[in-house]
Design an enzyme around this catalytic site. Structure first.
Site, mmCIF file in Angstrom:
data_model
loop_
_atom_site.group_PDB
_atom_site.id
_atom_site.type_symbol
_atom_site.label_atom_id
_atom_site.label_comp_id
_atom_site.label_asym_id
_atom_site.label_seq_id
_atom_site.Cartn_x
_atom_site.Cartn_y
_atom_site.Cartn_z
ATOM 1 N N GLY A 4 43.646 0.194 6.736
ATOM 2 C CA GLY A 4 43.147 -0.640 7.914
ATOM 3 C C GLY A 4 41.731 -1.110 7.419
ATOM 4 C CG ASP A 27 44.434 -0.852 0.030
ATOM 5 O OD1 ASP A 27 44.941 -0.375 -0.793
ATOM 6 O OD2 ASP A 27 43.224 -1.007 0.168
ATOM 7 N N GLY A 36 38.366 -0.921 7.662
ATOM 8 C CA GLY A 36 37.198 0.300 8.097
ATOM 9 C C GLY A 36 35.824 -0.373 8.327
ATOM 10 N NE ARG A 37 33.898 -1.834 3.028
ATOM 11 C CZ ARG A 37 33.101 -1.868 1.609
ATOM 12 N NH1 ARG A 37 32.242 -1.816 2.032
ATOM 13 N NH2 ARG A 37 33.899 -1.922 0.718
HETATM 14 P P1 AMP Z 1 38.380 -1.151 -0.590
HETATM 15 O O1 AMP Z 1 38.119 -0.138 -1.907
HETATM 16 O O2 AMP Z 1 37.070 -1.836 -0.132
HETATM 17 O O3 AMP Z 1 39.430 -1.934 -0.919
HETATM 18 O O4 AMP Z 1 38.600 -0.307 0.823
HETATM 19 C C1 AMP Z 1 39.833 0.587 0.950
HETATM 20 C C2 AMP Z 1 39.723 1.207 2.258
HETATM 21 O O5 AMP Z 1 38.554 1.776 2.702
HETATM 22 C C3 AMP Z 1 39.968 -0.032 3.417
HETATM 23 O O6 AMP Z 1 40.502 0.667 4.471
HETATM 24 C C4 AMP Z 1 38.346 -0.116 3.679
HETATM 25 O O7 AMP Z 1 38.204 -0.903 5.099
HETATM 26 C C5 AMP Z 1 37.840 1.229 3.852
HETATM 27 N N1 AMP Z 1 36.530 1.044 3.368
HETATM 28 C C6 AMP Z 1 35.789 1.077 2.239
HETATM 29 N N2 AMP Z 1 34.368 1.479 2.424
HETATM 30 C C7 AMP Z 1 34.300 1.675 3.425
HETATM 31 C C8 AMP Z 1 33.049 1.866 4.465
HETATM 32 N N3 AMP Z 1 31.825 1.823 3.907
HETATM 33 N N4 AMP Z 1 33.234 2.156 5.834
HETATM 34 C C9 AMP Z 1 34.556 2.184 6.206
HETATM 35 N N5 AMP Z 1 35.698 1.850 5.608
HETATM 36 C C10 AMP Z 1 35.546 1.668 4.421
HETATM 37 MG MG MG Z 2 40.486 -3.139 0.175
#
Ligand code: AMP
Ligand code: MG
Length: 506
Positions: free
Chosen positions: A108, A269, A110-111
Site C-alpha cells: 500500500g 507493486d 506507505g508515503r
Molecule cells: P518502493 O520501494 O518505493 O516501491 O516501496 C515499496 C513499499 O514500501 C511501498 O508500499 C511504499 O509505500 C513503502 N515505502 C517505501 N519507503 C517508505 C517510507 N519511507 N515510508 C513508508 N513507506 C515506505
Molecule cells: Mg513502489
C-alpha cells in the site's frame, strides 16, 4: 500522520485571493468512489517551512492548469502537505505484491497520498504527493521521501516522457530542512506526480490472496470502464483487457531495453496497470553497454538486471493473471500469457531496426543487432553515444575509415567484422545517407539522464542551488535534438561516475 499546520501556512492562506487558488483544478478521484476496501483516508504530515525545489510548467499544462496558479503560495502549501483541498480527503491506496519474487501480503501507499484528480486536455490525471508522511500502510517506515530520490524521479519521469516512453509524470518538488535518516542523514521532500491511474498489479494480488475475488473483479471493471473503454462491450472483456495490459507491458519493456534503461525494482507493486513506467527508485541508464547491468546494489542476485527485464515483465504479468484466475478459464489464462513474448520481440526488433537505420526487413536483422549488442558488451562501449554516432557510419568507406566509432573499441578487429556486415546490410536499403541519419537521430537520443548528471544536480540541490535541476529538465525534454550549447552533457561520463552506488533507500 498528522494534521499540523504551520502558522505561516494559515496566514498566507487568508491573504490570498481566490484567483490564486489551485483548488479549482481538483476534484475527487474516481478511484475514491470504489470505497473503503480499497484505501484509507489520511491527512498529510506537513513539511516544516517548505520551499519550492522545481516546478514543471509543461506538466502543469497537462492538467489544464495555469503554472502561475499552481505554483503560487497556495500550491506550495498544498504540495508540501500543509494544506488539504476543502471537501477532498487525501487517500492512501491499498495493495500488495511480490517483492523480489516473494509475496508480501500487504504493502500500500506507505508515503504517497492521492490528493484528487484533475481534468487534463487529453486525460484525467490523478495527483499524488509522495513523501507526505506515514499512512496505515507505512509498516514502521517514516513515510518520507528524501530530496535525492525525488530529484531522480522528477527528472527521469520527464526524460522518459520526452523519449516517447510511457510513464507517470512529475509536476513539482517541494522540500524542507526536516531531517530524514537513510544510510546517512538527508532532508525531506515531496514529489507531486501525475498519472491517469496509480493502480498497480499488486492491487489485484491483494484481493486474490485475501480470497476476495469480488473485489478484484470490481476493481477490474473500474479500470476497464475508465481506462480501457474500448473493451467494455467485448464478449470476453476480462481476457481482452488482460491481453491489453500484457501488450502494453511488453511494449513498455521493449522501449526500456532500446534506450538501455533498467528499472531496478520490478516488483509487482511497481507495475502499472496502464503499462507506464512507475516508481522510480534505483533506476539506471547504462553508460557502457552491459547485458547484465544491475543498477540496484541491493539486488545481489541480479533478479532485475537489464537483460532480465523482459522475462520479469512476463513473470509479473503471470502474477497479475493469477490474481484474476477466479474469473478466467485455463485457456483464457494461456491466451493472455502467450501474447506477451511475440509483442515484446516484434516491438523491440522494430525499434532496434530503426536505431540502425534499417527501414526494410531482412531475415538476418535480429542476428546483426544481437551481435552488435554482444560487441558493445565485450568492448564496454558507451551505448547511447555509440548508437547516436552510428548515424554517421559511412557504409561506402572501409571499416577503419569510420574511425570515430572504430577507435572507441579496444578490439578493433571485432568492430571491423561487424561493420562489414552492417555496410552490406545498409547497401540493401537503398536509403540516402543524409535522410537515414535524420531518421536515426530521431530514435537514438543524444541526451539521457546519466546517473552522474542526476548526482551533480543532487549535490548542488543539497547546497540550496536548484538551477541544475531546471537545466537538466530543459535538456532532457529534447533528448533527440543536437542542442550544441549543451554538447558536454552528452560526453562520456567522468571516471568517478563508475563508483556511484544506488540502493533501494529513497
Ligand atoms: P518502493 O520501494 O518505493 O516501491 O516501496 C515499496 C513499499 O514500501 C511501498 O508500499 C511504499 O509505500 C513503502 N515505502 C517505501 N519507503 C517508505 C517510507 N519511507 N515510508 C513508508 N513507506 C515506505
Ligand atoms: Mg513502489
Amino acid at each position: 500522520m498528522g494534521t499540523r499546520k504551520t502558522a505561516t501556512a494559515k496566514s498566507e492562506q487568508q491573504d490570498l485571493s481566490l484567483s490564486e487558488q489551485p483548488d479549482s483544478y481538483f476534484r475527487k478521484s474516481r478511484f475514491s468512489a470504489l470505497g473503503s476496501d480499497f484505501y484509507s483516508e489520511v491527512s498529510p504530515t506537513p513539511l516544516t517551512a517548505p520551499f519550492w525545489v522545481s516546478c514543471n510548467t509543461s506538466a502543469a499544462r497537462l492538467i489544464g492548469a495555469s503554472p502561475k496558479e499552481l505554483f503560487g503560495e497556495q500550491g506550495l502549501l498544498l504540495f508540501s502537505g500543509n494544506r488539504e483541498i476543502p471537501g477532498i480527503k487525501p487517500i492512501a491506496m491499498l495493495y500488495s505484491g511480490h517483492q523480489f519474487g516473494v509475496y508480501v501480503p500487504q504493502l500500500g501507499d506507505g508515503r504517497a497520498l492521492l490528493l484528487g484528480e484533475a481534468q487534463g486536455s487529453e486525460k484525467n490525471m490523478e495527483i499524488q504527493i509522495k513523501g507526505a508522511g506515514q499512512t496505515p500502510y507505512s509498516r514502521g517506515a517514516d513515510g518520507r521521501a528524501v530530496l535525492r530520490s525525488n530529484i531522480r524521479e522528477y527528472l527521469c519521469s520527464e526524460a522518459m516522457h520526452a523519449l516517447g516512453i510511457p510513464t507517470t509524470r512529475a509536476l513539482c518538488i517541494t522540500a524542507s530542512h526536516d531531517p530524514v535518516y537513510r544510510e546517512e542523514k538527508e532532508t525531506a521532500a515531496i514529489l507531486t506526480r501525475l498519472s491517469p491511474s496509480h493502480v498497480r498489479f499488486g492491487h489485484f494480488e491483494l484481493f486474490y490472496y485475501r480470497q476476495q475475488p469480488h473485489l478484484s473483479l470490481h476493481l477490474a471493471n473500474f479500470i476497464i470502464s475508465h481506462y480501457y473503454p474500448e473493451l467494455q462491450h467485448e464478449p470476453k472483456r476480462l481476457m481482452s483487457w488482460l491481453k491489453q495490459v500484457g501488450i502494453r507491458t511488453a511494449r513498455l519493456i521493449a522501449k526500456w531495453q532500446s534506450v538501455g534503461f533498467t528499472h531496478g525494482v520490478l516488483n509487482t507493486d511497481n507495475m502499472s496497470i496502464l503499462g507506464l513506467t512507475l516508481d522510480y527508485g534505483p533506476f539506471g541508464f547504462m553508460d557502457s553497454y552491459q547485458h547484465n547491468f544491475v543498477c540496484n546494489h541491493t539486488d545481489t542476485h541480479g533478479r532485475y538486471a537489464f537483460s532480465q527485464q523482459p522475462r520479469i515483465g512476463l513473470w509479473n504479468l503471470h502474477a497479475l493473471v493469477q490474481s484474476l484466475s477466479f474469473h478466467l478459464t485455463q485457456d483464457e489464462t494461456l491466451e493472455i500469457l502467450e501474447t506477451y513474448t511475440p509483442v515484446f520481440e516484434e516491438t523491440w526488433l522494430g525499434i532496434m531496426r530503426a536505431k540502425l537505420g534499417l527501414m526494410t526487413v531482412q531475415p538476418d536483422d535480429e542476428t546483426l543487432i544481437l551481435d552488435l549488442l554482444d560487441l558493445l558488451d565485450r568492448n564496454r562501449i558507451d551505448y547511447t553515444r555509440f548508437m547516436r554516432q552510428l548515424s554517421r557510419f559511412n557504409s561506402s568507406a572501409q571499416p577503419h575509415d569510420n574511425s570515430a566509432l572504430r577507435d572507441t573499441f579496444p578490439d578493433r578487429d571485432s568492430f571491423d567484422a561487424w561493420a562489414n556486415r552492417y555496410a552490406r546490410r545498409l547497401s540493401q536499403e537503398n536509403s540516402h545517407p543524409v535522410e537515414r541519419a535524420l531518421h536515426m537521430n530521431q530514435v537514438n537520443p543524444k541526451y539521457i539522464l546519466r546517473n552522474y548528471l542526476a548526482d551533480l544536480a543532487i549535490q548542488q540541490a543539497r547546497q540550496g542551488d536548484f538551477s541544475e535541476i531546471d537545466r537538466l529538465l530543459a535538456l532532457l525534454q529534447h533528448p533527440y535534438d543536437e542542442q550544441p550549447d549543451n554538447g558536454h552533457y552528452a560526453d562520456l561520463p567522468p571516471e568517478w561516475a563508475s563508483s556511484l552506488d544506488l540502493s533501494c533507500s529513497s
